[in-house]
Design an enzyme around this catalytic site. Structure first.
Site, PDB file in Angstrom:
ATOM      1  CG  ASN A   9      -1.630   1.268   1.466  1.00 13.00           C
ATOM      2  OD1 ASN A   9      -1.774   2.078   0.533  1.00 13.00           O
ATOM      3  ND2 ASN A   9      -2.116   1.487   2.677  1.00 13.00           N
ATOM      4  CD1 TRP A  10       3.309   0.928  -2.957  1.00  9.41           C
ATOM      5  CD2 TRP A  10       3.526   2.211  -4.781  1.00  9.41           C
ATOM      6  NE1 TRP A  10       3.997   0.207  -3.908  1.00  9.41           N
ATOM      7  CE2 TRP A  10       4.138   0.974  -5.038  1.00  9.41           C
ATOM      8  CE3 TRP A  10       3.528   3.169  -5.791  1.00  9.41           C
ATOM      9  CZ2 TRP A  10       4.758   0.669  -6.252  1.00  9.41           C
ATOM     10  CZ3 TRP A  10       4.139   2.880  -7.002  1.00  9.41           C
ATOM     11  CH2 TRP A  10       4.758   1.645  -7.222  1.00  9.41           C
ATOM     12  CE  LYS A  11       0.398   3.480   4.851  1.00 14.17           C
ATOM     13  NZ  LYS A  11       0.258   3.625   6.274  1.00 14.17           N
ATOM     14  CG  HIS A  95      -5.671   1.833   5.217  1.00 11.27           C
ATOM     15  ND1 HIS A  95      -5.209   2.757   6.120  1.00 11.27           N
ATOM     16  CD2 HIS A  95      -4.662   0.971   4.999  1.00 11.27           C
ATOM     17  CE1 HIS A  95      -3.951   2.462   6.427  1.00 11.27           C
ATOM     18  NE2 HIS A  95      -3.599   1.372   5.766  1.00 11.27           N
ATOM     19  CD  GLU A  97      -2.776   5.463   6.770  1.00  8.45           C
ATOM     20  OE1 GLU A  97      -2.788   5.529   5.529  1.00  8.45           O
ATOM     21  OE2 GLU A  97      -1.829   4.971   7.417  1.00  8.45           O
ATOM     22  CD  GLU A 167      -3.494  -2.690   7.416  1.00 10.61           C
ATOM     23  OE1 GLU A 167      -2.363  -2.897   6.944  1.00 10.61           O
ATOM     24  OE2 GLU A 167      -4.160  -1.689   7.160  1.00 10.61           O
ATOM     25  N   GLY A 173       2.531   2.104  10.715  1.00 12.48           N
ATOM     26  CA  GLY A 173       3.469   3.208  10.550  1.00 12.48           C
ATOM     27  C   GLY A 173       4.216   3.579  11.817  1.00 12.48           C
ATOM     28  CB  SER A 213       5.283  -1.920  11.924  1.00 14.52           C
ATOM     29  OG  SER A 213       4.879  -0.569  12.122  1.00 14.52           O
ATOM     30  N   GLY A 234       2.800  -1.101   4.315  1.00 19.19           N
ATOM     31  CA  GLY A 234       2.883   0.300   3.949  1.00 19.19           C
ATOM     32  C   GLY A 234       4.331   0.714   3.712  1.00 19.19           C
ATOM     33  N   GLY A 235       4.957   1.277   4.747  1.00 15.23           N
ATOM     34  CA  GLY A 235       6.294   1.860   4.619  1.00 15.23           C
ATOM     35  C   GLY A 235       7.315   0.970   3.911  1.00 15.23           C
TER      36      GLY A 235
HETATM   37  C1  PEP Z   1      -0.649  -0.001   5.894  1.00 15.42           C
HETATM   38  O1  PEP Z   1      -0.547   1.025   5.264  1.00 15.42           O
HETATM   39  O2  PEP Z   1      -1.649  -0.703   5.718  1.00 15.42           O
HETATM   40  C2  PEP Z   1       0.409  -0.375   6.827  1.00 15.42           C
HETATM   41  C3  PEP Z   1       0.290  -1.506   7.474  1.00 15.42           C
HETATM   42  O3  PEP Z   1       1.463   0.483   6.968  1.00 15.42           O
HETATM   43  P1  PEP Z   1       2.898   0.134   7.660  1.00 15.42           P
HETATM   44  O4  PEP Z   1       3.382  -1.147   7.048  1.00 15.42           O
HETATM   45  O5  PEP Z   1       3.782   1.309   7.284  1.00 15.42           O
HETATM   46  O6  PEP Z   1       2.680   0.022   9.119  1.00 15.42           O
END
Ligand code: PEP
Length: 250
Positions: A9-11, A95, A97, A167, A173, A213, A234-235
């Site tokens: 997930n590049w956000k 999500h 966010e 999640e 994050g 994470s 994500g990251g």
């Molecule tokens: C996400 O964006 O769904 C996520 C899990 O981010 P991260 O891996 O950065 O915690």
């Protein structure tokens, strides 16, 4: 058996030029992924560029959100039909966010999941508790309620097409990850809930990803859990080397 789904997930990251560079590096290092499914979810603005680069490769294209309607006067929104047109096969729904920043609730997420399915997109429906909810001992109650409300009114056949991403909000994050045991316990709870909604046979086929994470140094022990069927990342999906290491979890 459930084929693990490793999704990035590049956000709100990556211009089209940066997206091109990342995909070229990913494809260069991809190797054999025949026993797993790999997905990238770039921002809307990079979908066309990324889709063209992915054509003929095993990496799939997904979007981070889609609205509930096919077309109409919905300024700023993107429809599932438009995403199909660009070659997307998956779409993320709900999500954390989107829930926290954009005020999405379970009822809207339910409509988004249905709209995605109606257009042949496979939804990845995200659920997860906040830190205060976990500290108060409410994590399971909250997550079960999100799963039930997000899937309310759907047939077993529809539920069988959905991916759930667990999640925990406090792990997204932050660098904090659920322990493999805690994640496994919640995944098992989600699968029991799916069995109540759609029967044990369907529940046994639904993939439940872990997100929060996920990194090269924790992916292997998370993926070793029996009810964890992949990761939503994500990251660590923003750099080719870390995402490739996650894709190639052992
Ligand atoms: C996400 O964006 O769904 C996520 C899990 O981010 P991260 O891996 O950065 O915690």
């Amino acid at each position: 058996m459930r084929t693990p789904l490793l999704a990035g997930n590049w956000k709100m990251y990556k211009t089209t030029g940066e997206a091109r560079e990342l995909i070229e590096a990913l494809l260069h290092g991809l190797g054999d992924v025949s026993d797993r499914e790999v997905l990238v979810c770039p921002p809307f603005t990079a979908l066309q560029t990324v889709g063209a680069l992915l054509a003929g490769t095993p990496v799939k294209l997904g979007a981070q959100d889609a609205y509930t309607e096919t077309q109409g006067a919905y300024t700023g929104a993107i429809s599932p039909l438009m995403l199909r047109d660009l070659g997307c096969t998956y779409v993320i729904a709900g999500h954390s966010e989107r829930r926290a920043i954009f005020g999405e609730d379970d009822a809207l997420i339910n409509r988004k999941v249905r709209a995605a399915l109606a257009h042949g997109l496979l939804p990845i429906m995200c659920v997860g508790e906040t830190k205060p909810q976990r500290d108060a001992g409410q994590a399971e109650t909250i997550v079960v309620a999100q799963v039930r409300a997000g899937l309310a009114g759907m047939t077993p056949e529809q539920i069988g097409q959905i991916v759930i991403a667990y999640e925990p909000v406090w792990a997204i994050g932050t660098g904090d990850t659920a322990t493999p045991d805690d994640a496994q316990a919640m995944h098992a709870t989600i699968r029991r809930t799916l069995a109540e909604l759609a029967g044990t046979d369907v529940a046994a086929t639904v993939r439940i990803q872990y997100g929060g994470s996920v990194k090269p140094d924790n992916v292997d022990e998370l993926m070793a859990q029996p009810d964890i069927d992949g990761a939503l990342v994500g990251g660590a999906s923003l750099k080719a080397d870390s995402f490739l290491r996650i894709v190639h979890f052992h």
